[in-house]
Design an enzyme around this catalytic site. Structure first.
Site, PDB file in Angstrom:
ATOM      1  N   ARG A   1       1.319  -1.616   0.158  1.00  0.00           N
ATOM      2  CA  ARG A   1      -0.216  -0.430  -0.222  1.00  0.00           C
ATOM      3  C   ARG A   1       0.362   1.165  -0.342  1.00  0.00           C
ATOM      4  O   ARG A   1       1.526   1.591   1.097  1.00  0.00           O
ATOM      5  CB  ARG A   1      -1.074  -0.273   1.195  1.00  0.00           C
ATOM      6  CG  ARG A   1      -2.174   1.086   1.148  1.00  0.00           C
ATOM      7  CD  ARG A   1      -3.484   0.804   2.016  1.00  0.00           C
ATOM      8  NE  ARG A   1      -2.552   0.647   3.471  1.00  0.00           N
ATOM      9  CZ  ARG A   1      -3.726   0.783   4.296  1.00  0.00           C
ATOM     10  NH1 ARG A   1      -4.716   1.243   4.864  1.00  0.00           N
ATOM     11  NH2 ARG A   1      -3.235   0.938   5.556  1.00  0.00           N
TER      12      ARG A   1
ATOM     13  N   THR B   1      -0.817   7.640  -1.161  1.00  0.00           N
ATOM     14  CA  THR B   1      -1.752   8.121  -1.890  1.00  0.00           C
ATOM     15  C   THR B   1      -2.957   6.615  -1.481  1.00  0.00           C
ATOM     16  O   THR B   1      -3.762   6.804  -1.781  1.00  0.00           O
ATOM     17  CB  THR B   1      -2.156   7.179  -3.064  1.00  0.00           C
ATOM     18  OG1 THR B   1      -1.361   5.755  -3.548  1.00  0.00           O
ATOM     19  CG2 THR B   1      -0.389   7.987  -3.862  1.00  0.00           C
TER      20      THR B   1
ATOM     21  N   ASP C   1      -1.379  -3.010  12.819  1.00  0.00           N
ATOM     22  CA  ASP C   1      -0.882  -3.558  11.153  1.00  0.00           C
ATOM     23  C   ASP C   1      -0.562  -5.243  11.876  1.00  0.00           C
ATOM     24  O   ASP C   1       0.141  -5.579  12.050  1.00  0.00           O
ATOM     25  CB  ASP C   1       0.542  -2.936  10.869  1.00  0.00           C
ATOM     26  CG  ASP C   1       1.027  -3.526   9.558  1.00  0.00           C
ATOM     27  OD1 ASP C   1       0.986  -2.633   8.407  1.00  0.00           O
ATOM     28  OD2 ASP C   1       1.347  -4.705   9.689  1.00  0.00           O
TER      29      ASP C   1
END
Ligand code: URA
Length: 210
Positions: free
Chosen positions: A105, A109, A201
């Site tokens: 990722r 963005t 995460d």
């Protein structure tokens, strides 16, 4: 919009998920819990596999007994965190093929960037279970499903541990034919695209890379 989602609310799944959310849970325990949860979630995601009947002989006689029919599976983890769901699913279906999609990722963005793709040539003849513990923005899942469809996949399920409403909507909007299986749908995403309250995460929690 109809959401094609199954939330697996079994007490064992929910208890293990709570342990995984706790920031004090160390990586080795987190990995073990993820493997255990993947077995339980796998049970649901594979519930509608096609069945046939075979003739067998027990010590007491002959019978027609249910068995899985021909349609084969392919399991596709999205690297790297999807690997955490793979071992449990492979334990349930040892003959499944395994494909891999490498996506990361972009932190600015939040868009997925593909760096690896390896899928079985006969994916069109198989049921596909796409694996990623976290369905957050949905960008990676939508991109991965598009790659699977370009490769010929027709029957795709998406298995995750946690989902955000934003991710569920994104997958349902782009790929309404794909059923989503998860242990929970959390409140929202934060400004960095993390699921809140979530568990952080997933890759870092699994591998201690934070
Ligand atoms: N990926 C993760 O590992 N965690 C999140 O909360 C969102 C995406």
């Amino acid at each position: 919009m109809k959401m094609p989602i199954t939330v697996v609310d079994h007490p064992l799944v929910q208890h293990k998920l709570t342990l995984m959310r706790d920031e004090k849970t160390p990586s080795n325990v987190f990995r073990q819990l993820l493997r255990e949860v993947s077995l339980l979630l796998g049970y649901e995601v594979l519930r509608d596999l096609d069945m046939t009947e075979v003739t067998i002989t027990t010590p007491l006689g002959t019978m027609q007994a249910p068995a899985l029919s021909g349609k084969k599976l392919v399991l596709v983890p999205i690297l790297r965190a999807g690997q955490g769901l793979l071992d449990g699913l492979l334990e349930l279906v040892p003959s499944a093929r395994v494909g891999h999609i490498g996506l990361y990722r972009d932190h600015d963005t939040l868009r997925p960037v593909q760096y690896y793709l390896k899928l079985p040539a006969d994916i069109g003849a198989r049921s596909v279970v796409l694996l990623d513990p976290m369905l957050a923005t949905g960008n990676s899942a939508v991109a991965a499903i598009s790659r699977l469809k370009e490769a010929g996949a027709q029957d795709i399920r998406f298995l995750c541990l946690l989902a955000a409403p934003e991710g569920v909507k994104a997958v349902a909007a782009s790929h309404p034919d794909v059923r989503i299986f998860t242990a929970a749908v959390d409140d929202r995403l934060d400004e960095n695209g993390y699921i809140v309250p979530g568990l952080g995460d997933a890759g870092d929690r699994m591998y201690g890379t934070k």
